[in-house]
Design an enzyme around this catalytic site. Sequence first.
Site, PDB file in Angstrom:
ATOM      1  N   GLU A 171      -4.390   2.527   1.343  1.00  0.00           N
ATOM      2  CA  GLU A 171      -5.242   2.476   0.068  1.00  0.00           C
ATOM      3  C   GLU A 171      -6.307   1.123   0.684  1.00  0.00           C
ATOM      4  O   GLU A 171      -6.165   0.027  -0.122  1.00  0.00           O
ATOM      5  CB  GLU A 171      -4.696   2.136  -1.347  1.00  0.00           C
ATOM      6  CG  GLU A 171      -4.143   3.494  -1.668  1.00  0.00           C
ATOM      7  CD  GLU A 171      -3.549   3.444  -3.065  1.00  0.00           C
ATOM      8  OE1 GLU A 171      -3.746   4.496  -3.739  1.00  0.00           O
ATOM      9  OE2 GLU A 171      -2.968   2.175  -3.475  1.00  0.00           O
ATOM     10  N   ASN A 193      -1.888  -4.762  -2.574  1.00  0.00           N
ATOM     11  CA  ASN A 193      -1.641  -3.406  -3.134  1.00  0.00           C
ATOM     12  C   ASN A 193      -0.175  -3.311  -3.960  1.00  0.00           C
ATOM     13  O   ASN A 193       0.693  -4.573  -3.603  1.00  0.00           O
ATOM     14  CB  ASN A 193      -1.772  -2.395  -1.976  1.00  0.00           C
ATOM     15  CG  ASN A 193      -1.871  -0.890  -2.504  1.00  0.00           C
ATOM     16  OD1 ASN A 193      -1.135  -0.524  -3.141  1.00  0.00           O
ATOM     17  ND2 ASN A 193      -2.938  -0.568  -2.282  1.00  0.00           N
ATOM     18  N   GLU A 415       4.124  10.303 -13.068  1.00  0.00           N
ATOM     19  CA  GLU A 415       4.484   9.083 -12.089  1.00  0.00           C
ATOM     20  C   GLU A 415       5.874   8.723 -12.036  1.00  0.00           C
ATOM     21  O   GLU A 415       6.677   8.783 -12.865  1.00  0.00           O
ATOM     22  CB  GLU A 415       3.431   7.892 -12.844  1.00  0.00           C
ATOM     23  CG  GLU A 415       3.737   6.443 -12.152  1.00  0.00           C
ATOM     24  CD  GLU A 415       3.322   6.502 -10.744  1.00  0.00           C
ATOM     25  OE1 GLU A 415       4.259   6.445  -9.768  1.00  0.00           O
ATOM     26  OE2 GLU A 415       2.124   6.910 -10.483  1.00  0.00           O
ATOM     27  N   HIS A 483      -0.093  11.641  -5.387  1.00  0.00           N
ATOM     28  CA  HIS A 483      -0.703  10.470  -4.904  1.00  0.00           C
ATOM     29  C   HIS A 483      -0.008   9.411  -4.327  1.00  0.00           C
ATOM     30  O   HIS A 483       1.301   9.252  -4.734  1.00  0.00           O
ATOM     31  CB  HIS A 483      -1.445   9.954  -6.188  1.00  0.00           C
ATOM     32  CG  HIS A 483      -2.570  10.699  -6.627  1.00  0.00           C
ATOM     33  ND1 HIS A 483      -3.743  10.039  -6.967  1.00  0.00           N
ATOM     34  CD2 HIS A 483      -3.066  11.900  -6.565  1.00  0.00           C
ATOM     35  CE1 HIS A 483      -4.655  10.897  -7.252  1.00  0.00           C
ATOM     36  NE2 HIS A 483      -4.252  12.049  -7.015  1.00  0.00           N
ATOM     37  N   GLU A 502      -3.820  12.168  -2.786  1.00  0.00           N
ATOM     38  CA  GLU A 502      -4.713  10.839  -2.472  1.00  0.00           C
ATOM     39  C   GLU A 502      -4.681  10.071  -1.044  1.00  0.00           C
ATOM     40  O   GLU A 502      -5.160  10.400  -0.230  1.00  0.00           O
ATOM     41  CB  GLU A 502      -4.238  10.134  -3.581  1.00  0.00           C
ATOM     42  CG  GLU A 502      -5.247   9.086  -4.010  1.00  0.00           C
ATOM     43  CD  GLU A 502      -4.593   7.591  -4.737  1.00  0.00           C
ATOM     44  OE1 GLU A 502      -5.288   7.101  -5.543  1.00  0.00           O
ATOM     45  OE2 GLU A 502      -3.130   7.561  -4.678  1.00  0.00           O
ATOM     46  N   GLU A 508     -10.750   5.385  -7.941  1.00  0.00           N
ATOM     47  CA  GLU A 508      -9.933   4.255  -8.832  1.00  0.00           C
ATOM     48  C   GLU A 508     -10.266   2.672  -8.415  1.00  0.00           C
ATOM     49  O   GLU A 508     -10.748   1.788  -9.189  1.00  0.00           O
ATOM     50  CB  GLU A 508      -8.511   4.535  -9.016  1.00  0.00           C
ATOM     51  CG  GLU A 508      -7.656   4.220  -7.804  1.00  0.00           C
ATOM     52  CD  GLU A 508      -6.294   4.709  -7.937  1.00  0.00           C
ATOM     53  OE1 GLU A 508      -5.814   4.923  -8.919  1.00  0.00           O
ATOM     54  OE2 GLU A 508      -5.527   4.452  -6.779  1.00  0.00           O
TER      55      GLU A 508
END
Length: 703
Positions: A171, A193, A415, A483, A502, A508
């Site tokens: 990311e 992150n 999640e 994700h 993802e 986001e």
Amino acid sequence: MKKIITVITICFSFLGLQAQELKSPNGDLEMKFSLQENGTPAYQLFYKGEEVIKTSTLGLELKDDETSLISGFEISDSKTSNFDETWTPVWGETAEIRNHYNELAITLEQTSAERRMIIRFRMFNDGLGFRYEFPQQKNLVYFVIKEEHTQFAMTGDHTAYWLPGDYDSQEYDYTTSKLSEISSKFDEAWVGNASQTQFSKSAVQTSLMMKTEDGIYINLHEAALKEYSLMNLNLDENSLVFESWLTPDALGNKGYLQAPAISPWRTIMVSDGATDILASNITLNLNEPNKIEDTSWIKPMKYVGVWWEMITGKSTWNYTDEYPSVKLGETDFENAEPNGKHGATTEHVKEYIDFAAENGFDGVLVEGWNVGWEDWIGNSKDYVFDFVTPYPDFDVEGIQEYAEAKGVQMIMHHETSSAIRNYERHLDTAYQFMNKYGYPAVKSGYVGDIIPRGEHHYGQWAINHFLYAVKKAADYNIMVNAHEAVRPTGLRRTWPNLIGNESARGTEFQAFGGSKPNHVTILPFTRLIGGPMDYTPGIFEMDISKINPDNNSHVNSTLANQLALYVTMYSPLQMAADLPENYKRFPDAFQFIKDVALDWDESNYLEAEPGEYITVARKAKGTENWFVGNVNGTTPRTSKIKLDFLEDGKKYEATIYADAKDAHYKANPQAYKITKKTVTSKSTLKLTSAPGGGYAISIFEKE
């Protein structure tokens, strides 16, 4: 059609020959394989007669093994063959995919250790794939990889579009630089992150996109990653040689294999046209065919959801602020004081269901519906969610009945907080719960450090889990959108219920300080090489402070650019991510999101340059409707698009959603104009894209 022809089989040690060549079906690419004096395997790659990969060595270093699988080899056998088939994906960018290659399989004997290894090369018209194979044998059964030493020797100081090497996260924004500048720019490229691990300041991730001074495009990646660790690439900046760098486990080991076994494919795409890289199907073709017999339940979905409001900070995932610590089954949520900002309430979710039904969307995603969000991250907590217990203000049964009556499907959210052991313990129960309440798809998340502690997102253990969850989901007819999992490597061909990932810096991050305005002009050359991305586009309000006064982030994109993403960022799972009220402010622009297709018969890549612009035209599955998308970097640009992909002799109505003259991703992002015109296959459109802008076009056949 399938065609396999074995051309030649020769015992090379008998003939004393130590070199072989392999060409692509069209002859543009040529690979030369050889053994060096010490018996180390090596290869070179040429494109149209010019060297693009210099002599590069191959092999694996084994733990506690003096010999390893690096040198001392002799060629004992070589087989060449060709293969040509056309197969039909369950969903995809085209209705059919041609899989055409020439193959060379080299059997290597390590006489000192009495061991055998095969290196299999497959040459396509647009690139090369190769892997290591370990047949069943007496002296190589269980073995531990200390490191894989696969080299990719560059011929010059190419321009690269790269992410910093990492065992846990992809990311990041992309950095564009010369290869020789990677280490000096690494610290700038490395940003914070929830879980990240660096290991070398000259390391990058795949898919790595490069361009030579001569205008040749080179892409390095891997395909069919399973039962193995993910490969990063570490650069020797003096020699400009990349070498594979596998992700270790908690003990520092990089893989545990049991022969017979195979490695993932290492891929090298080469072309003098950037659009050829975007159109390549090498990654898919190097994966096994579909293993799901009945795929009727696997269907592309367009969805909205209770998500962006939490991402921006307008509402929360957690139900209460009363408890600093939660223990599932013990914490009393029924008598807790609600915080008044919880997003996943029954009434609020029904509003999203109404919006989805009114505008023709397939599904509604809801995050924060289940107990445990009060202390879900950063505490190395194993039993963090149970995936079946809702908060007091979320009526699972009532919501499902309401959605079903409206013709809308609910999308589950799991999640895991990267507590993988906990998720696997609950998988069957969680999937059964989904079946009971009619959820056809799940968005899973792996935020934070992996539990068991010391494991990484991209290590062999976690990679085995990600595929296990997909296979288990197939048993329950459930589609998976994972994700923070490992970046895709084409496994969706084998398991087409893996409908999205993802695994990169998505929308986001526009609410977390913003992404570079040219980010979306690089992703299709890199992350999307392995498979579609759930990028969650469609943001119409770029000033996040208007949603949450405490968040001063800005979405670095024009509104027209956001529309174009539904075409340029291919995915069979597309979200209209913004709040319903923002779509109601711009109903004319919102029409494109409602119209755009999810599944395609044809995809034409009209023009592209990584970091600068991409223009794609796609034909909707089973129709004569076309959609065009253009995303632009930071420099204003005018493009001329020929519509010769349309059927001759027919007239179409084109609706063009374009940047206004004064549009700019920062200064004036909501400036757009919509025009309609009659077009044919002989038409040419001249359109200007603003900085961070673009355009989207729907083309419908006239009656």
